[in-house]
Design a protein around this motif. Structure first.
Motif, PDB file in Angstrom:
ATOM      1  N   ILE A   1      62.945  77.531 -66.164  1.00  0.00           N
ATOM      2  CA  ILE A   1      61.820  77.573 -67.175  1.00  0.00           C
ATOM      3  C   ILE A   1      60.706  78.328 -66.530  1.00  0.00           C
ATOM      4  O   ILE A   1      60.448  77.783 -65.521  1.00  0.00           O
ATOM      5  CB  ILE A   1      61.453  76.373 -67.861  1.00  0.00           C
ATOM      6  N   ILE A   2      60.397  79.441 -67.229  1.00  0.00           N
ATOM      7  CA  ILE A   2      58.903  79.917 -66.761  1.00  0.00           C
ATOM      8  C   ILE A   2      57.919  80.207 -67.832  1.00  0.00           C
ATOM      9  O   ILE A   2      58.617  80.390 -68.895  1.00  0.00           O
ATOM     10  CB  ILE A   2      59.395  81.092 -66.018  1.00  0.00           C
TER      11      ILE A   2
ATOM     12  N   ILE B   1      64.413  80.127 -77.860  1.00  0.00           N
ATOM     13  CA  ILE B   1      64.295  81.112 -76.858  1.00  0.00           C
ATOM     14  C   ILE B   1      65.238  81.630 -75.709  1.00  0.00           C
ATOM     15  O   ILE B   1      65.420  82.371 -75.026  1.00  0.00           O
ATOM     16  CB  ILE B   1      63.117  80.690 -75.734  1.00  0.00           C
ATOM     17  N   LEU B   2      66.459  80.787 -76.031  1.00  0.00           N
ATOM     18  CA  LEU B   2      67.658  80.966 -75.307  1.00  0.00           C
ATOM     19  C   LEU B   2      68.481  81.949 -75.994  1.00  0.00           C
ATOM     20  O   LEU B   2      68.735  81.830 -76.924  1.00  0.00           O
ATOM     21  CB  LEU B   2      68.536  79.511 -74.898  1.00  0.00           C
ATOM     22  N   THR B   3      69.077  83.005 -75.129  1.00  0.00           N
ATOM     23  CA  THR B   3      69.960  83.685 -75.572  1.00  0.00           C
ATOM     24  C   THR B   3      71.157  83.964 -74.473  1.00  0.00           C
ATOM     25  O   THR B   3      70.912  83.755 -73.541  1.00  0.00           O
ATOM     26  CB  THR B   3      69.545  85.235 -75.696  1.00  0.00           C
ATOM     27  N   LYS B   4      72.316  84.357 -74.950  1.00  0.00           N
ATOM     28  CA  LYS B   4      73.417  84.492 -74.143  1.00  0.00           C
ATOM     29  C   LYS B   4      73.292  85.228 -72.789  1.00  0.00           C
ATOM     30  O   LYS B   4      73.915  85.184 -71.913  1.00  0.00           O
ATOM     31  CB  LYS B   4      74.842  84.617 -74.751  1.00  0.00           C
TER      32      LYS B   4
ATOM     33  N   ILE C   1      57.025  82.226 -72.806  1.00  0.00           N
ATOM     34  CA  ILE C   1      57.806  80.955 -72.270  1.00  0.00           C
ATOM     35  C   ILE C   1      59.293  81.519 -72.342  1.00  0.00           C
ATOM     36  O   ILE C   1      59.726  82.217 -73.321  1.00  0.00           O
ATOM     37  CB  ILE C   1      57.609  79.645 -72.959  1.00  0.00           C
ATOM     38  N   ALA C   2      60.045  81.167 -71.263  1.00  0.00           N
ATOM     39  CA  ALA C   2      61.588  81.736 -71.306  1.00  0.00           C
ATOM     40  C   ALA C   2      62.297  80.663 -70.419  1.00  0.00           C
ATOM     41  O   ALA C   2      61.970  79.898 -69.712  1.00  0.00           O
ATOM     42  CB  ALA C   2      61.624  83.144 -70.494  1.00  0.00           C
TER      43      ALA C   2
END
Length: 149
Positions: A103-104, A6-9, A76-77
């Motif tokens: 985190i949300i 879920i992680l992007t730069k 989720i992010a």
């Protein structure tokens, strides 16, 4: 689901501009807004700060994991902020937080939310990894470190 799923730069702040807890949280939330993850940053900020009021999410060894569940997000992010100087987060050991994982999640995604918190707890047990992240100069390097490169 893992952090790297879920992680992007575009949701990694290296370094954080803010020097205080509320500013750092809002800075990361604004990255969510810019990347289209959320529409209403104030709703997310309020949810995070409500959770913080129940007890600081500043852990120990320079780690903070502010998090909340809110209807302001559809899935989720996560975002990461790095502050080499550290930010006072009310951590358990009294040390400033240098790595901030925000985190949300929607209220109905408790399982993935808890799994992501657990993964971050496992990752941050490795001091060498944390030191590498704090020394990272850009978001691409943060992702590479998390990928084990």
């Amino acid at each position: 689901m893992s952090l790297l799923d879920i992680l992007t730069k575009d949701v990694i702040a290296v370094p954080l501009v803010s020097s205080d807890k509320s500013g750092a949280i809002m800075e990361l939330i604004q990255l969510f807004k810019k990347s289209g993850v959320i529409a209403n940053e104030n709703e997310v900020y309020d949810a995070i700060m409500l959770r913080e009021a129940k007890g600081s999410t500043g852990l120990a060894k320079g780690i903070a994991v502010p998090h909340a569940k809110t209807l302001a997000v559809k899935k989720i992010a996560a975002a990461i902020g790095i502050s080499p100087a550290g930010i006072e987060f009310g951590s358990l050991d009294g040390l400033p937080s240098k790595l901030i994982f925000l985190i949300i999640a929607p209220p109905d995604q408790t399982g993935p939310h808890v799994a992501l918190l657990s993964e971050i707890a496992r990752l941050t047990q490795h001091q060498e990894l944390c030191d590498e992240l704090v020394a990272a100069r850009n978001a691409d390097r943060v992702i590479a470190i998390l990928q084990g490169e």
